[in-house]
Design an enzyme around this catalytic site. Sequence first.
Site, PDB file in Angstrom:
ATOM      1  N   ASP A 150      93.499  82.885   6.030  1.00 22.20           N
ATOM      2  CA  ASP A 150      92.478  83.328   5.088  1.00 22.20           C
ATOM      3  C   ASP A 150      93.152  83.934   3.857  1.00 22.20           C
ATOM      4  OD1 ASP A 150      89.925  83.720   4.185  1.00 22.20           O
ATOM      5  OD2 ASP A 150      89.665  85.655   5.179  1.00 22.20           O
ATOM      6  N   TYR A 152      92.709  85.329  -0.380  1.00 20.72           N
ATOM      7  CA  TYR A 152      92.081  86.497  -1.020  1.00 20.72           C
ATOM      8  C   TYR A 152      91.980  86.140  -2.504  1.00 20.72           C
ATOM      9  CZ  TYR A 152      91.715  91.721  -1.295  1.00 20.72           C
ATOM     10  OH  TYR A 152      91.312  93.033  -1.445  1.00 20.72           O
ATOM     11  N   HIS A 157      86.647  90.050  -6.127  1.00 22.70           N
ATOM     12  CA  HIS A 157      86.593  90.651  -4.790  1.00 22.70           C
ATOM     13  C   HIS A 157      87.766  91.616  -4.612  1.00 22.70           C
ATOM     14  CE1 HIS A 157      86.178  91.082  -0.452  1.00 22.70           C
ATOM     15  NE2 HIS A 157      87.399  90.602  -0.280  1.00 22.70           N
ATOM     16  N   ARG A 166      91.393 102.376  -3.626  1.00 20.37           N
ATOM     17  CA  ARG A 166      92.450 102.904  -4.508  1.00 20.37           C
ATOM     18  C   ARG A 166      91.911 102.934  -5.941  1.00 20.37           C
ATOM     19  NH1 ARG A 166      94.617  98.882  -1.536  1.00 20.37           N
ATOM     20  NH2 ARG A 166      94.241  97.500  -3.277  1.00 20.37           N
ATOM     21  N   GLU A 221      81.620  87.764   5.276  1.00 20.89           N
ATOM     22  CA  GLU A 221      82.326  87.386   4.047  1.00 20.89           C
ATOM     23  C   GLU A 221      81.990  85.937   3.742  1.00 20.89           C
ATOM     24  OE1 GLU A 221      86.534  88.331   4.362  1.00 20.89           O
ATOM     25  OE2 GLU A 221      86.136  90.404   3.712  1.00 20.89           O
ATOM     26  N   GLU A 223      82.748  82.568   2.242  1.00 22.52           N
ATOM     27  CA  GLU A 223      83.997  81.911   1.857  1.00 22.52           C
ATOM     28  C   GLU A 223      83.847  80.389   1.911  1.00 22.52           C
ATOM     29  OE1 GLU A 223      87.545  83.414   3.583  1.00 22.52           O
ATOM     30  OE2 GLU A 223      86.741  85.456   3.814  1.00 22.52           O
ATOM     31  N   ASP A 253      83.715  84.885   7.376  1.00 30.13           N
ATOM     32  CA  ASP A 253      84.802  85.667   7.965  1.00 30.13           C
ATOM     33  C   ASP A 253      84.241  87.051   8.305  1.00 30.13           C
ATOM     34  OD1 ASP A 253      87.285  86.732   8.651  1.00 30.13           O
ATOM     35  OD2 ASP A 253      87.808  87.187   6.576  1.00 30.13           O
ATOM     36  N   ARG A 257      84.359  96.628   8.902  1.00 32.72           N
ATOM     37  CA  ARG A 257      85.012  97.396   7.838  1.00 32.72           C
ATOM     38  C   ARG A 257      85.602  98.716   8.315  1.00 32.72           C
ATOM     39  NH1 ARG A 257      85.965  93.314   4.652  1.00 32.72           N
ATOM     40  NH2 ARG A 257      84.084  92.324   3.836  1.00 32.72           N
ATOM     41  N   GLN A 260      88.733  97.882  10.109  1.00 32.42           N
ATOM     42  CA  GLN A 260      89.681  97.416   9.088  1.00 32.42           C
ATOM     43  C   GLN A 260      90.311  98.582   8.318  1.00 32.42           C
ATOM     44  OE1 GLN A 260      87.841  94.700   6.332  1.00 32.42           O
ATOM     45  NE2 GLN A 260      89.736  94.219   5.258  1.00 32.42           N
ATOM     46  N   TYR A 264      94.399  98.627   8.743  1.00 32.92           N
ATOM     47  CA  TYR A 264      94.965  97.590   7.879  1.00 32.92           C
ATOM     48  C   TYR A 264      96.323  97.909   7.266  1.00 32.92           C
ATOM     49  CZ  TYR A 264      94.098  99.450   3.148  1.00 32.92           C
ATOM     50  OH  TYR A 264      94.127 100.166   1.981  1.00 32.92           O
ATOM     51  N   LYS A 273      88.983  91.431  12.112  1.00 32.34           N
ATOM     52  CA  LYS A 273      88.581  90.086  11.692  1.00 32.34           C
ATOM     53  C   LYS A 273      88.617  89.071  12.835  1.00 32.34           C
ATOM     54  CE  LYS A 273      89.036  90.718   7.005  1.00 32.34           C
ATOM     55  NZ  LYS A 273      88.105  90.248   5.978  1.00 32.34           N
ATOM     56  N   THR A 277      84.923  84.035  13.598  1.00 32.23           N
ATOM     57  CA  THR A 277      84.825  83.417  12.274  1.00 32.23           C
ATOM     58  C   THR A 277      83.911  82.211  12.437  1.00 32.23           C
ATOM     59  OG1 THR A 277      87.106  84.065  11.790  1.00 32.23           O
ATOM     60  CG2 THR A 277      86.115  82.404  10.342  1.00 32.23           C
ATOM     61  N   THR A 380      86.785  85.995   0.327  1.00 31.59           N
ATOM     62  CA  THR A 380      85.426  86.265  -0.127  1.00 31.59           C
ATOM     63  C   THR A 380      85.239  85.822  -1.573  1.00 31.59           C
ATOM     64  OG1 THR A 380      85.413  88.188   1.306  1.00 31.59           O
ATOM     65  CG2 THR A 380      83.696  88.082  -0.367  1.00 31.59           C
ATOM     66  N   GLU A 394      80.938  95.072  -0.788  1.00 33.48           N
ATOM     67  CA  GLU A 394      80.827  95.104  -2.246  1.00 33.48           C
ATOM     68  C   GLU A 394      79.375  95.200  -2.701  1.00 33.48           C
ATOM     69  OE1 GLU A 394      83.462  92.033  -4.384  1.00 33.48           O
ATOM     70  OE2 GLU A 394      83.396  91.384  -2.300  1.00 33.48           O
TER      71      GLU A 394
HETATM   72 MN    MN Z   1      88.078  86.917   4.459  1.00 40.34          MN
END
Ligand code: MN
Length: 447
Positions: A150, A152, A157, A166, A221, A223, A253, A257, A260, A264, A273, A277, A380, A394
């Site tokens: 997968d 990004y 996104h 951040r 997600e 995708e 996906d 959260r 994650q 992560y 994840k 899927t 995503t 989001e």
């Molecule tokens: Mn994904």
Amino acid sequence: MPLDLTHDPDLRCWVESAGHEETDFPIQNLPFAVFTPAAGGDPRVGIGIGSEVLDLRAASATGLLERAATDDITRRHLADTLADACRSPSLDALLALGRVPARMLRHALSSLLRADTTVGRDAAAMADQLLFSLDGVHLGLPAHIGDYTDFYASVHHATNVGSMFRPDNPLLPNYKWVPIGYHGRASTIVPSGTPVRRPRGQTRDGDAPPEFGPSRRLDYELEVGAVVCGGIDAPIELPRAEEHLYGLCLVNDWSARDIQAWEYQPLGPFLAKSFATSVSPWIVTLDALEPFRTAAYTRPEGDPAPLPYLSDPDDAQRGGFRITLEVWLASARMRERGEAPMRVSEGAFEGMYWTLGQMLTHHASNGCVLRPGDLIASGTVSGVAKESRGCLLERTWKGTEPLTLSGGETRRFLEDGDEVILRGRARAPGATPIGFGECRGIVLPAS
Ligand code: MN
């Protein structure tokens, strides 16, 4: 590849429903799936046409497919390796053969389904042996998916998610140089319609001690997936990368959260994840998507040019696809009350920072072996507008801006009983629109 007769908007199909304006599967599409008749029988390869599926095994066994060949080379293939592949119980054999035989098959299928060809008229007379109503079949996974990666690739996104975690430094310095990805879990890829159980996992709320339990921040997600084909010797050069992509599908996906956020760092997604899927059953070939090609994303001034191995003028000019992608949501209560699902977002695939060719080229650039059936997902798909954000993280901005559903319920993240439906449709001036079918999944409570 230039446009050819198979894309002609004036083509007419003898399957009546293929002519309906709203269908995802007009004769210009011809997507592949693996289906099993609900009444019983073995899995087999099918071609979506209107509200029906054409049984490729039957089309081959009756000799119609070979007769539909538009040239001698195709006819020879359709009497030999391609025939074997068409009669097999999955797309594995077709994927192994690669793009060139797929193109031959596409031309033969187009001829077979046309209302104005001799073979088409003969096929129409045998429709009861060749067609199944989509209502009367089960659609499974299209192929053995050995590996799943997968990416990004949506800069919107990446920027949105980055800014939540951040705020001072949303986009990490590697983003505009490296197509970022992670190795997903092929063993838990499920076909559309398979319920998805809410995962349990380890989470941490603020400074409280970590806990183990059902995820409270389950998300989808939106995708696009690309299915790898052909014989591949790494590395793959970008100008030829798409020869190794059979076609595209929809991918959800599913992501926890809260799990994650805690797990992560430093190695990326893991158990947040890998529990499920979902993929749509239909593979829309890149050949079918030819009329919908567009330029790759235009990098804003100041962004670096891709490194030479990720640069190709042709890919920059036509490496994008005009595909509109949608997420629809129906809660258990909405279904009980007979309310229609509600569209919660609409995005555009052409806004991705990296093309599929760049992702594949980068993936193989280190010597990594890719095999037919491997699934490469885009990450995503999100745009600039709020309505185009492809996940709830989001869309509700980490749960701070809940969505109101049509029946009045609100959602920060997914609740048990929620059904997520992904849809996709390619559109371009002068072309007959084609669609991807659906990728569905209902959330079950944690066990
Ligand atoms: Mn994904």
